[in-house]
Design an enzyme around this catalytic site. Sequence first.
Site, PDB file in Angstrom:
ATOM      1  CE  LYS A 164     -14.385 -15.275  12.952  1.00  0.00           C
ATOM      2  NZ  LYS A 164     -14.369 -13.745  12.765  1.00  0.00           N
TER       3      LYS A 164
ATOM      4  CG  HIS B 242     -14.173 -17.661  16.640  1.00  0.00           C
ATOM      5  ND1 HIS B 242     -13.765 -18.109  15.214  1.00  0.00           N
ATOM      6  CD2 HIS B 242     -13.428 -16.747  16.837  1.00  0.00           C
ATOM      7  CE1 HIS B 242     -12.932 -17.251  14.770  1.00  0.00           C
ATOM      8  NE2 HIS B 242     -12.621 -16.340  15.822  1.00  0.00           N
TER       9      HIS B 242
ATOM     10  CB  SER C  41     -10.280 -18.071  16.854  1.00  0.00           C
ATOM     11  OG  SER C  41      -9.207 -17.206  17.202  1.00  0.00           O
TER      12      SER C  41
END
Length: 405
Positions: free
Chosen positions: A245, A214, A186
């Site tokens: 996310k 991610h 990330s």
Amino acid sequence: MNYQTFFRSELDRLRDDGNYRDFAELERHRGAFPSATCHNGPGEVTIWCSNDYLGMGQHPAVLGAMHTALDRTGAGAGGTRNISGTTHDHVLLEAELADLHGKEAALLFTSGYVSNWAALGTLGARIPGLTILSDALNHASMIEGIRHSKAARVIWKHNDLADLEARLAALPLDAPKLIAFESVYSMDGDIAPIAAICDLADRYNAMTYLDEVHAVGLYGPRGGGIAEREGLMDRLTVIEGTLGKAFGVMGGYIAASAELCDFVRSFASGFIFTTALPPAVAAGAAASIRHLKSSATERNAHQARVTDVRARLDAIGLPHIDNPSHIIPVMVGDPVKCKFISDRLLHDHGIYIQPINYPTVPKGTERLRITPSPVHTAADVDRLVAALETLWTQCQLSRLPVAAQ
């Protein structure tokens, strides 16, 4: 000891070092993301550092599913999953997650942090003689889970296959082993060589644990992550992900064999003793996953916007890490200047980007972590680039020669 004096002095030290974190009090507007109101700042701002990468937290299908579930079930889950909190919406969501990753089962947790901490902690503690081989840049949640397990652990150099193989070769072939790593990292935005790691795992009789937090929703034909994009999901023992996310809601999970998920469900304290996610949250996450399984529109627009922002930064010579992912780390290299730029972006330009300083990243690598989304407009990009160029000049920070881009 005067405890309050101690607390104050430690906080003052953080401020002096430029590493103190101020919270912007944001209120996102339904249907208008990335716009928000900053209640302790300039008012209306544009968010450029959200992990809601695709804007799915504002998607009508997600909001509709959550409203429907709230009206159908009420607010809370009613307790822990073991006692009174396993709802039909949790079961449906786990089925969607298992299908997304081509696994027999999935297990839902309250966050991605908890899923890593609980799963790695349980596997490390309960498998006799297990050695966990952890990438040097793994997320804090993975590190904490491994530490909590008290299993033997080996740290291998980040994405370094030669170092990983040397450390695997040093262990007995028949000894239990687990390789823990991420797909997209990330802070630097680089991507692990998943296929080669799986080859080493096969050669040295190791399990694999891949954190895709991610990447899920963003990569692969159905949003299953980098492993799906590269056709590798079946080679991984455990795939871990988040719902907070790209899916735009909240929660974490693992997907694996039915036996492994049941094993973690039965022994993980981080699962057993915590209240379950509200059914409305689970329903919203399931709706997000279902939508992104069948729609590539958001992913394609996202990648186009990322490419555009990178090109615009290159055109003015702002240094950013060149990586194959959607994360754009703009390198400042000084904690005080990094925070200054972040503050001025917010208060002078209405642009919200949190500074990323130590201990999140090593000292000297302070950065602004920019995450473009498909809902950022061309005008948003113009304002961002113009503001960064102004502040870069004001702070007398170095630039890259534009001709060398």
